[in-house]
Design an enzyme around this catalytic site. Structure first.
Site, mmCIF file in Angstrom:
data_model
loop_
_atom_site.group_PDB
_atom_site.id
_atom_site.type_symbol
_atom_site.label_atom_id
_atom_site.label_comp_id
_atom_site.label_asym_id
_atom_site.label_seq_id
_atom_site.Cartn_x
_atom_site.Cartn_y
_atom_site.Cartn_z
ATOM 1 N N SER A 52 20.280 -0.085 -24.899
ATOM 2 C CA SER A 52 20.399 -1.216 -25.095
ATOM 3 C C SER A 52 21.141 -2.464 -24.615
ATOM 4 O O SER A 52 20.543 -3.121 -24.475
ATOM 5 C CB SER A 52 19.214 -1.338 -26.301
ATOM 6 O OG SER A 52 19.109 -0.934 -27.127
ATOM 7 N N ASP A 90 23.328 6.883 -27.282
ATOM 8 C CA ASP A 90 22.497 7.080 -26.037
ATOM 9 C C ASP A 90 23.147 7.891 -24.832
ATOM 10 O O ASP A 90 24.114 6.582 -24.613
ATOM 11 C CB ASP A 90 22.295 5.925 -25.796
ATOM 12 C CG ASP A 90 20.367 5.432 -25.780
ATOM 13 O OD1 ASP A 90 20.116 6.898 -26.164
ATOM 14 O OD2 ASP A 90 19.388 4.391 -25.888
ATOM 15 N N LYS A 120 21.400 10.745 -27.921
ATOM 16 C CA LYS A 120 20.204 11.011 -27.618
ATOM 17 C C LYS A 120 19.294 11.002 -25.821
ATOM 18 O O LYS A 120 20.790 9.888 -25.492
ATOM 19 C CB LYS A 120 19.034 9.362 -27.912
ATOM 20 C CG LYS A 120 18.145 9.542 -28.216
ATOM 21 C CD LYS A 120 16.773 7.751 -28.190
ATOM 22 C CE LYS A 120 17.035 6.672 -28.331
ATOM 23 N NZ LYS A 120 17.093 5.758 -27.382
ATOM 24 N N GLU A 122 16.875 10.102 -22.957
ATOM 25 C CA GLU A 122 14.829 10.269 -22.644
ATOM 26 C C GLU A 122 14.458 12.132 -22.348
ATOM 27 O O GLU A 122 15.530 12.194 -20.596
ATOM 28 C CB GLU A 122 15.248 9.326 -21.619
ATOM 29 C CG GLU A 122 15.331 8.011 -22.567
ATOM 30 C CD GLU A 122 15.460 6.738 -21.862
ATOM 31 O OE1 GLU A 122 14.923 6.650 -20.265
ATOM 32 O OE2 GLU A 122 15.999 5.078 -21.950
ATOM 33 N N GLU A 189 8.171 5.416 -28.191
ATOM 34 C CA GLU A 189 8.643 4.333 -27.336
ATOM 35 C C GLU A 189 7.154 4.058 -27.043
ATOM 36 O O GLU A 189 6.360 4.176 -26.394
ATOM 37 C CB GLU A 189 9.783 3.848 -26.862
ATOM 38 C CG GLU A 189 9.624 2.301 -26.184
ATOM 39 C CD GLU A 189 10.760 1.654 -26.005
ATOM 40 O OE1 GLU A 189 12.082 2.662 -25.731
ATOM 41 O OE2 GLU A 189 11.290 1.060 -25.530
HETATM 42 O O1 KIV Z 1 18.130 2.308 -26.104
HETATM 43 C C1 KIV Z 1 17.686 1.427 -27.274
HETATM 44 O O2 KIV Z 1 17.792 0.774 -28.135
HETATM 45 C C2 KIV Z 1 16.672 2.649 -27.796
HETATM 46 C C3 KIV Z 1 15.968 1.733 -28.589
HETATM 47 C C4 KIV Z 1 14.506 1.108 -27.969
HETATM 48 C C5 KIV Z 1 15.676 3.274 -29.744
HETATM 49 O O3 KIV Z 1 16.463 4.044 -26.848
#
Ligand code: KIV
Length: 278
Positions: A52, A90, A120, A122, A189
């Site tokens: 994000s 991420d 993380k 997806e 989410e």
């Molecule tokens: O990128 C992000 O901030 C996320 C959150 C919405 C969990 O993946």
């Protein structure tokens, strides 16, 4: 084996988060820079360097344009700012979907160059196999099901998931496959309370919700959203501060002081010492 570096505080790690299933709720927020991470660290179990960052820091329309280099720089900053919370980074769009060996190379680079405790991913349909490959090779992985922001171009928009029975069953199956593959935790989410509850009951690892009700084992929000930096936020965000109003007020006061020659004042000015008389 002992490190030369004195570690006074042990960071929260993947097994600590995993052990919180069904226990005290897990407190998570996103973080992108060192000073903010330092402030959040005392209050959070887990800091997510979310992709994000592309939208809330770099002004991109979605997360698809986020690169490995961006995530590494922000991951390094969050690691420098924090001491106690677990830091998860991420993996950006395109860095793990092309096959498990490619994913391993990119995830290992992310872990080495940031020092983060986990990545993380997806969890689209092909991803659990990759998660299993990564976990078996020492990379702790957090999954992400329901609304998957990196799928925005195929989905057409950021849409809540699980509205039809077919989609509901698919999201549950993806969460189960993610947990079975060895993920230590799963972000859910943009799903309704019933589906979040079903997933949380179906998987043995903790779920962390965003726009996914109180039925999860923990909660996460995008920090600039919850601090009130933007005028529009989704319904599920609670604003705990009005940063937008504060920044606007402070900047207007500064501009007025500069124009009115009230800034800098004597107290904010350096003066040269008088040369000593001969
Ligand atoms: O990128 C992000 O901030 C996320 C959150 C919405 C969990 O993946």
């Amino acid at each position: 084996m002992s490190s030369q570096v004195q570690q006074t505080v042990r960071r929260i790690a993947a097994p600590d988060i995993q052990a919180r299933k069904g226990a005290e709720p897990i407190v998570c927020l996103t973080a992108y820079d060192a000073p903010t991470a330092a402030l959040l660290d005392a209050h959070c179990d887990l800091l997510l360097v979310g992709d994000s960052v592309g939208m809330v820091v770099h002004g991109l329309p979605n997360t698809v344009g986020v690169t490995m280099e961006m995530m590494i720089l922000h991951g390094q900053a969050v690691m420098r700012g924090s001491r106690r919370a677990m830091v998860v980074v991420d993996m950006p769009f395109g860095s793990y979907e092309g096959g498990k060996e490619v994913a391993y190379g990119n995830c290992a680079r992310m872990m080495k160059e940031t020092g983060a405790q986990a990545v993380k991913l997806e969890s689209g349909p092909t991803v659990p196999e990759t998660i299993s490959y990564l976990v078996q090779r020492g990379i702790p992985v957090m999954g992400h099901v329901g609304l998957r922001p990196q799928a925005v171009l195929t989905d057409g928009a950021f849409k809540a998931k699980g509205r039809t029975e077919e989609e509901r069953l698919r999201v549950i199956a993806e969460a189960e496959a993610t947990a079975d593959a060895g993920a230590f935790s799963i972000v859910i989410e943009g799903v309704a309370e019933g589906l979040a509850r079903d997933i949380t009951e179906a998987v043995s690892v903790p779920t962390v919700g965003i726009g996914a009700s109180a039925a999860c084992d923990g909660q996460i929000l995008v920090t600039p959203d919850m601090l009130g930096l933007f005028d529009w936020t989704p319904k599920f965000v609670r604003k705990y501060a009005d940063l937008r109003g504060e920044i606007d007020r402070a900047t207007a006061d500064y501009a007025a002081d500069v124009k009115g020659r009230r800034f800098p004042a004597e107290v904010e000015t350096y003066f040269s010492k008088k040369p000593a008389s001969p």
